[in-house]
Design an enzyme around this catalytic site. Structure first.
Site, PDB file in Angstrom:
ATOM      1  N   LYS A  18       2.609  -6.121  56.419  1.00 15.18           N
ATOM      2  CA  LYS A  18       4.039  -5.832  56.734  1.00 15.18           C
ATOM      3  C   LYS A  18       5.069  -5.691  55.541  1.00 15.18           C
ATOM      4  O   LYS A  18       5.989  -4.750  55.515  1.00 15.18           O
ATOM      5  CB  LYS A  18       4.571  -7.375  56.992  1.00 15.18           C
ATOM      6  CG  LYS A  18       4.033  -7.936  58.202  1.00 15.18           C
ATOM      7  CD  LYS A  18       4.706  -9.245  58.641  1.00 15.18           C
ATOM      8  CE  LYS A  18       4.477 -10.462  57.699  1.00 15.18           C
ATOM      9  NZ  LYS A  18       3.102 -10.591  57.391  1.00 15.18           N
ATOM     10  N   ARG A  93       9.576 -16.794  61.377  1.00 20.59           N
ATOM     11  CA  ARG A  93       8.124 -17.156  61.477  1.00 20.59           C
ATOM     12  C   ARG A  93       7.851 -18.054  62.539  1.00 20.59           C
ATOM     13  O   ARG A  93       6.609 -18.688  62.679  1.00 20.59           O
ATOM     14  CB  ARG A  93       7.695 -17.607  60.120  1.00 20.59           C
ATOM     15  CG  ARG A  93       6.901 -16.718  59.269  1.00 20.59           C
ATOM     16  CD  ARG A  93       6.512 -17.448  58.027  1.00 20.59           C
ATOM     17  NE  ARG A  93       5.390 -17.047  57.156  1.00 20.59           N
ATOM     18  CZ  ARG A  93       5.661 -16.090  56.469  1.00 20.59           C
ATOM     19  NH1 ARG A  93       6.529 -15.454  56.151  1.00 20.59           N
ATOM     20  NH2 ARG A  93       4.523 -15.761  55.864  1.00 20.59           N
ATOM     21  N   ARG A 132      -5.069  -7.844  46.816  1.00 23.90           N
ATOM     22  CA  ARG A 132      -3.999  -7.525  46.675  1.00 23.90           C
ATOM     23  C   ARG A 132      -3.440  -7.802  45.190  1.00 23.90           C
ATOM     24  O   ARG A 132      -3.817  -8.784  44.721  1.00 23.90           O
ATOM     25  CB  ARG A 132      -3.253  -8.296  47.581  1.00 23.90           C
ATOM     26  CG  ARG A 132      -1.560  -8.213  47.541  1.00 23.90           C
ATOM     27  CD  ARG A 132      -0.701  -8.528  48.655  1.00 23.90           C
ATOM     28  NE  ARG A 132      -0.485  -9.808  48.990  1.00 23.90           N
ATOM     29  CZ  ARG A 132      -0.064 -10.346  49.897  1.00 23.90           C
ATOM     30  NH1 ARG A 132       0.599  -9.695  50.856  1.00 23.90           N
ATOM     31  NH2 ARG A 132       0.054 -11.618  50.178  1.00 23.90           N
ATOM     32  N   ARG A 165      -1.368 -13.012  43.512  1.00 16.53           N
ATOM     33  CA  ARG A 165      -0.325 -14.348  43.937  1.00 16.53           C
ATOM     34  C   ARG A 165      -1.376 -15.681  44.014  1.00 16.53           C
ATOM     35  O   ARG A 165      -2.467 -15.418  44.412  1.00 16.53           O
ATOM     36  CB  ARG A 165       0.365 -13.908  45.493  1.00 16.53           C
ATOM     37  CG  ARG A 165       1.411 -13.213  45.152  1.00 16.53           C
ATOM     38  CD  ARG A 165       1.911 -12.596  46.380  1.00 16.53           C
ATOM     39  NE  ARG A 165       1.893 -13.598  47.695  1.00 16.53           N
ATOM     40  CZ  ARG A 165       2.402 -13.407  48.949  1.00 16.53           C
ATOM     41  NH1 ARG A 165       3.036 -12.425  49.210  1.00 16.53           N
ATOM     42  NH2 ARG A 165       2.459 -14.418  49.734  1.00 16.53           N
ATOM     43  N   ARG A 176      -3.329 -19.797  55.440  1.00 13.49           N
ATOM     44  CA  ARG A 176      -2.229 -19.319  55.879  1.00 13.49           C
ATOM     45  C   ARG A 176      -2.321 -18.294  57.081  1.00 13.49           C
ATOM     46  O   ARG A 176      -1.511 -18.230  58.084  1.00 13.49           O
ATOM     47  CB  ARG A 176      -1.675 -18.044  54.783  1.00 13.49           C
ATOM     48  CG  ARG A 176      -0.995 -18.774  53.651  1.00 13.49           C
ATOM     49  CD  ARG A 176      -1.143 -17.875  52.423  1.00 13.49           C
ATOM     50  NE  ARG A 176      -0.473 -16.636  52.677  1.00 13.49           N
ATOM     51  CZ  ARG A 176      -0.738 -15.313  52.021  1.00 13.49           C
ATOM     52  NH1 ARG A 176      -1.879 -15.660  50.898  1.00 13.49           N
ATOM     53  NH2 ARG A 176       0.114 -14.462  52.175  1.00 13.49           N
TER      54      ARG A 176
HETATM   55  P1  AMP Z   1       4.914 -13.983  52.339  1.00 17.94           P
HETATM   56  O1  AMP Z   1       5.326 -13.373  51.161  1.00 17.94           O
HETATM   57  O2  AMP Z   1       5.728 -13.661  53.810  1.00 17.94           O
HETATM   58  O3  AMP Z   1       3.484 -14.031  52.533  1.00 17.94           O
HETATM   59  O4  AMP Z   1       5.352 -15.614  52.363  1.00 17.94           O
HETATM   60  C1  AMP Z   1       4.729 -16.435  51.449  1.00 17.94           C
HETATM   61  C2  AMP Z   1       5.032 -17.981  51.564  1.00 17.94           C
HETATM   62  O5  AMP Z   1       6.411 -18.013  51.441  1.00 17.94           O
HETATM   63  C3  AMP Z   1       4.565 -18.512  52.870  1.00 17.94           C
HETATM   64  O6  AMP Z   1       3.252 -18.773  52.953  1.00 17.94           O
HETATM   65  C4  AMP Z   1       5.493 -19.557  53.098  1.00 17.94           C
HETATM   66  O7  AMP Z   1       5.293 -20.699  52.150  1.00 17.94           O
HETATM   67  C5  AMP Z   1       6.873 -19.022  52.509  1.00 17.94           C
HETATM   68  N1  AMP Z   1       7.765 -18.392  53.573  1.00 17.94           N
HETATM   69  C6  AMP Z   1       8.136 -17.046  53.789  1.00 17.94           C
HETATM   70  N2  AMP Z   1       8.788 -16.836  54.674  1.00 17.94           N
HETATM   71  C7  AMP Z   1       8.996 -18.126  55.335  1.00 17.94           C
HETATM   72  C8  AMP Z   1       9.565 -18.477  56.719  1.00 17.94           C
HETATM   73  N3  AMP Z   1      10.368 -17.668  57.283  1.00 17.94           N
HETATM   74  N4  AMP Z   1       9.621 -19.741  56.837  1.00 17.94           N
HETATM   75  C9  AMP Z   1       8.885 -20.617  56.113  1.00 17.94           C
HETATM   76  N5  AMP Z   1       8.114 -20.376  55.017  1.00 17.94           N
HETATM   77  C10 AMP Z   1       8.376 -19.034  54.613  1.00 17.94           C
END
Ligand code: AMP
Length: 221
Positions: A18, A93, A132, A165, A176
């Site tokens: 994404k 989300r 990654r 990460r 996740r």
């Molecule tokens: P991502 O970079 O999109 O994989 O997000 C990394 C982490 O950030 C996720 O596993 C959540 O802990 C937090 N996070 C990101 N976006 C959201 C969201 N819309 N709602 C809640 N937690 C989020």
């Protein structure tokens, strides 16, 4: 004439690409790429109060509570570079967040116009997340095998160091994906019912996926 902003929400499991795709679509359309995960990581790097609150949830692969997340994204959408719309990656989300987003966008005379749903098999996701690499400075994303940097350990775009990460460890990755299946998958039906969901095969090459998305959102010439 009143210009109506365009908002595009990218949905897909962790590791499907994404962020990479939103970045490429941003270059082609000029719409800013807003990643809620990047906003959180920025706050953690700068040791803000918000960052401190979010960190423990992120490390465990849990969702950060709505009370923190929604206002953070709302503030970002108010910035001037979002006047023509935005590409949202990682937000909403949950259907609850999607309802909140609808209310926020109404205040900008906008709505979600397209929702590319990018999918790929679980093993593809685990392999992609496992390799990654992300840059410290701006969150540019690479992959050890599929999209390696020109110089090992260094970002092609800004020269900053690449790192893995915290939440890309195998156990957290699996959690996740589970959180995605339980909490985010209902969004697919939510947006399908609104007639704005477009299915994208995320197992194809990066360039093909970008082209499929641009075609689906009417930007490909
Ligand atoms: P991502 O970079 O999109 O994989 O997000 C990394 C982490 O950030 C996720 O596993 C959540 O802990 C937090 N996070 C990101 N976006 C959201 C969201 N819309 N709602 C809640 N937690 C989020």
């Amino acid at each position: 004439m009143i210009r109506v902003p365009t908002y595009i929400v990218f949905i897909g499991p962790p590791g499907v690409g994404k962020g990479t795709q939103a970045e490429l679509v941003s270059e082609r359309t000029g719409l800013p790429h807003i990643s809620s995960g990047d906003l959180f990581r920025e706050n953690i790097k700068n040791q803000t109060q918000l960052g401190k609150l979010a960190q423990s949830f992120m490390t465990k692969g849990e969702l950060v509570p709505d009370s923190i997340t929604i206002s953070m994204v709302q503030d970002r959408l108010k910035e001037s570079d979002c006047a023509n719309g935005a590409l949202l990656d990682g937000f909403p989300r949950t259907p609850k967040q999607a309802d909140e987003l609808e209310q926020i966008l109404k205040t900008f005379n906008g709505k979600v116009n397209f929702v590319p749903h990018i999918s790929a098999a679980n093993q593809v996701l685990i392999d992609r997340l496992g390799g990654r690499l992300v840059c410290r400075e701006n969150g540019h994303v690479f992959h050890i095998k599929n999209n390696p940097p020109k110089l090992e350990g260094v970002c092609d775009h800004d020269g900053s160091k690449l790192y893995t990460r915290d939440d890309d460890r195998v156990e957290t990755i699996k959690h996740r994906i589970q959180v995605y299946l339980e909490q985010t998958m209902p969004l697919i039906e939510y947006y399908r019912n609104k007639g704005i969901l477009v299915e994208i095969d995320g197992s194809r090459d990066i360039e093909n996926v970008t082209n499929d998305i641009l075609t689906a959102i009417g930007f490909n010439k």
